[in-house]
Design an enzyme around this catalytic site. Structure first.
Site, short mmCIF file in Angstrom:
data_model
loop_
_atom_site.label_atom_id
_atom_site.label_comp_id
_atom_site.label_asym_id
_atom_site.label_seq_id
_atom_site.Cartn_x
_atom_site.Cartn_y
_atom_site.Cartn_z
N GLU A 1 -0.45 -8.52 5.44
CA GLU A 1 -0.02 -8.59 6.85
C GLU A 1 -1.20 -8.50 7.81
O GLU A 1 -1.05 -8.75 9.00
CB GLU A 1 1.02 -7.50 7.15
CG GLU A 1 0.50 -6.06 7.24
CD GLU A 1 0.27 -5.38 5.89
OE1 GLU A 1 0.30 -6.06 4.85
OE2 GLU A 1 0.04 -4.16 5.90
N HIS B 1 -2.98 -5.35 1.78
CA HIS B 1 -2.25 -5.60 3.03
C HIS B 1 -2.32 -7.07 3.48
O HIS B 1 -3.08 -7.39 4.39
CB HIS B 1 -2.89 -4.78 4.16
CG HIS B 1 -2.76 -3.31 4.04
ND1 HIS B 1 -1.71 -2.61 4.59
CD2 HIS B 1 -3.56 -2.39 3.46
CE1 HIS B 1 -1.86 -1.32 4.35
NE2 HIS B 1 -2.98 -1.16 3.66
N CYS C 1 0.83 -1.21 0.00
CA CYS C 1 0.00 0.00 0.00
C CYS C 1 0.87 1.27 0.00
O CYS C 1 1.45 1.58 -1.03
CB CYS C 1 -0.99 -0.06 1.16
SG CYS C 1 -2.39 1.03 0.91
N1 LIG Z 1 -3.24 1.80 3.69
C1 LIG Z 1 -2.35 2.59 3.17
O1 LIG Z 1 -1.13 2.35 3.24
C2 LIG Z 1 -2.87 3.85 2.56
C3 LIG Z 1 -1.87 4.60 1.72
C4 LIG Z 1 -2.19 6.07 1.74
N2 LIG Z 1 -3.42 6.35 1.09
C5 LIG Z 1 -1.04 6.85 1.11
O2 LIG Z 1 -1.20 7.58 0.22
O3 LIG Z 1 0.07 6.71 1.55
#
Ligand SMILES: NC(=O)CC[C@H](N)C(=O)O
Length: 206
Positions: free
Chosen positions: A188, A186, A92
């Protein structure tokens, strides 16, 4: 897998894998890496980065992570290690950090880079802040993984060297380029350690 079956000391069997611990869901990655057969360590300083064989960049907030990486003097050392071939896995916000180019970032936002791809921040988030969906990942057997998407990015496009490993809803959500792996979601957070196991295998083979 029980903890007693995990080799605790041999670095060949249980490679030392850092988790970038500036911000984000660090604890969950430490636990997933242990379950996947690695020896995890938190990395906040360049000296700690020098001691790990590989690195996970957690989910969190990529703008904050970028700022802290600069403040902690880690941005250039991270870029150098990735260029030198260190295996890295980003989830992410971690995927955003590994993109050579991002869209909808902050003007002063820096990335480490490593994958020739353009990643759009909060791409799924605008439609749906958080959701779960089954995702088939190339190289992962025994069925799809449960993808947890939280204000997640998607990959807008990849260059020649990058390999798309998974798509969801027509958008690329998992990519690998050499030793660098990234997912929009994710693993994890799910208790399913197959993606972390794939990464540990990449590290063993590196
Ligand atoms: N769950 C996440 O890691 C979100 C990422 C977040 N929207 C960002 O721009 O960093």
């Amino acid at each position: 897998m029980t903890t007693s079956s995990i080799p605790a000391t041999s670095t060949a069997d249980a490679p030392v894998i850092g988790v970038l611990a500036l911000q984000g869901d660090v604890r969950e990655h430490l636990a997933a890496l242990t379950a996947a057969g690695a020896t995890p360590r938190q990395v906040r300083r360049p000296e700690e980065l020098a001691e790990v064989a590989a690195l996970v960049i957690p989910g969190g907030e990529s703008t904050t992570m970028s700022k802290l990486a600069i403040i902690f003097g880690l941005l250039e050392p991270l870029r150098e290690r990735v260029r030198a071939g260190m295996p890295v896995y980003g989830t992410c916000a971690g995927m955003i950090m590994l993109a050579d180019k991002i869209l909808d970032g902050r003007d002063d936002q820096e990335t480490i880079g490593g994958i020739d791809m353009i990643v759009r921040r909060n791409a799924f988030g605008r439609q749906n802040e958080s959701f779960e969906a089954e995702v088939e990942i190339q190289g992962i057997e025994d069925g799809p993984v449960e993808g947890v998407f939280i204000r997640a990015p998607w990959v807008e496009s990849v260059g020649g060297g990058a390999e798309v490993l998974a798509t969801f809803d027509g958008h690329t959500v998992a990519v690998r380029q050499g030793n660098v792996l990234a997912t929009s979601f994710h693993p994890e957070l799910t208790g399913d350690h197959r993606v972390h196991r794939l990464f540990v295998e990449m590290v063993r083979g590196a």
